[in-house]
Design an enzyme around this catalytic site. Structure first.
Site, PDB file in Angstrom:
ATOM      1  CE1 TYR A 136      -3.400  -3.180  -0.173  1.00 44.75           C
ATOM      2  CE2 TYR A 136      -3.736  -2.131   2.483  1.00 44.75           C
ATOM      3  CZ  TYR A 136      -4.116  -3.045   1.012  1.00 44.75           C
ATOM      4  OH  TYR A 136      -4.663  -4.132   1.219  1.00 44.75           O
ATOM      5  CE  LYS A 186       1.492 -18.286  -0.404  1.00 39.73           C
ATOM      6  NZ  LYS A 186      -0.054 -19.602   0.345  1.00 39.73           N
ATOM      7  CG  ASP A 218      -1.557 -20.560   1.462  1.00 36.90           C
ATOM      8  OD1 ASP A 218      -1.363 -20.021   2.668  1.00 36.90           O
ATOM      9  OD2 ASP A 218      -1.165 -21.095   0.713  1.00 36.90           O
ATOM     10  CG  ASP A 242      -7.400  -4.533   3.039  1.00 39.90           C
ATOM     11  OD1 ASP A 242      -8.778  -4.475   4.194  1.00 39.90           O
ATOM     12  OD2 ASP A 242      -7.516  -3.199   2.429  1.00 39.90           O
ATOM     13  CG  ASP A 246     -12.362  -6.134   4.761  1.00 41.08           C
ATOM     14  OD1 ASP A 246     -12.707  -5.866   5.738  1.00 41.08           O
ATOM     15  OD2 ASP A 246     -12.711  -6.060   3.929  1.00 41.08           O
TER      16      ASP A 246
END
Length: 352
Positions: A136, A186, A218, A242, A246
């Site tokens: 970001y 990851k 994952d 993020d 959610d």
């Protein structure tokens, strides 16, 4: 006690109004609210989503209550002028690097989750998301290759000090809960994540009372729907945080239920300076219809009282009032109910 109120766009203005009404109902002496424009509202009035005057009001406050930003009509603007740059700018300019997103299933709302009620009932976690790094805030561009093909790229990076400071937040949060921290990365394919994992392991040596677990993102996404009760505190980077937070909101039942805090290192006379907002967006498609659920914003105001103003008792009162109205069936449209935005605010105030 100064609170900067930045309602923003769309339903942000509606849900913020209800949160302010709840704060007013507490009758806190010495509480001062100052309003300012942000997002598309600010762009239309001042030519920028985060005008200097708004940023100054935010800097001078003890805490910020933020609504939401975003407007489909601004999608054509250059990226630095889009409404979403306001929240990114506030996080960066005010060094708000630690995002706290609690997710817990409310009693009586288990059936609202997309998960089986017996699984949803287990959810009680805190997601600690880093806010100032990752893709970001990295370099990014859309360019053209020599053969004429367009290419879009975003640079993901973290420095070890950025990882270290958010890791400390995660470990301290776990100490205050059930002593379990899951670091999500990851590391099997990303060097950024390998550094993340290495630094988290180094910091773990300072917290022998916290059990540390590592999980690939994952797998973490899968476990959130398979066995969410295994999580106590999750600490992760900006992008993964993020997405997972959610996802957690829908495991609980609705994105309209989850509050969040963005904290830094700055201390005020009362607590830690921070920005408080619901994790949902501005939802311009339902703005002005009274369908927005203000619960997440009201709970964000409770987090503001707890972390930035040191008012634990008042924060707990708000949270208890919210839990009570939900148990009594005062539900918004997002939860299959018919309660309008202001009616939900009325109900919380009545329980207070």
């Amino acid at each position: 006690m100064k609170i900067a109120v930045l309602p923003g766009d769309g339903i942000g203005q509606e849900v913020t109004r209800e949160a302010v009404r709840v704060l007013d109902a507490l009758g806190l002496p010495g509480l001062s609210l100052e309003y300012a424009d942000v997002g598309a509202t600010a762009w239309r009035a001042h030519g920028h989503p985060l005008p200097p005057a708004t940023l100054e009001i935010a800097r001078a406050s003890d805490a910020i209550l933020f609504g939401a930003v975003g407007d489909f009509d601004c999608d054509h603007l250059e990226r630095h002028l889009r409404p979403e740059q306001a929240i990114l700018g506030l996080r960066s300019e005010l060094t708000l690097f630690a995002n706290l997103r609690p997710a817990k299933t409310f009693d009586g709302l288990e059936a609202m989750s997309a998960l089986k009620p017996e699984i949803a009932r287990q959810i009680d976690m805190l997601i600690v998301r880093e806010l100032n790094g990752d893709v970001y805030f990295g370099d990014k561009a859309i360019d053209t290759l020599p053969d004429g093909r367009r290419r879009g790229w975003d640079m993901m990076s973290y420095t070890e000090d950025e990882v270290r400071r958010i890791a400390h937040v995660g470990f301290r949060a776990a100490q205050g809960r059930n002593g379990r921290l899951c670091s999500v990365d990851k590391a099997n394919v990303l060097e950024t994540s390998q550094l993340w994992r290495d630094v988290v392991i180094e910091v773990a040596a300072e917290y022998p009372d916290v059990a540390l677990e590592h999980m690939y993102v994952d797998n973490a996404a899968m476990q959130l729907v398979k066995d969410p009760g295994r999580f106590d505190v999750i600490v992760t980077g900006n992008l993964f945080g993020d997405i997972l937070s959610d996802q957690a909101s829908m495991c609980v039942g609705s994105i309209g239920l989850l509050a969040s805090a963005a904290l830094g290192d700055r201390q005020t006379d009362y607590g830690t300076f921070g920005l408080y907002e619901p994790i949902h967006g501005s939802a311009p498609d339902i703005a002005g219809q009274g369908k927005a659920n203000p619960t997440a914003t009201i709970l964000s105001a409770a987090m503001l009282l707890r972390h930035s103003l040191g008012l634990e008792r008042q924060a707990a009162r708000i949270e208890a009032a919210v839990a009570r109205i939900l148990a009594e069936g005062v539900l918004g449209w997002d939860l299959g109910g018919t309660a309008a935005t202001a009616q939900i605010g009325d109900a919380v105030i009545a329980r207070l």
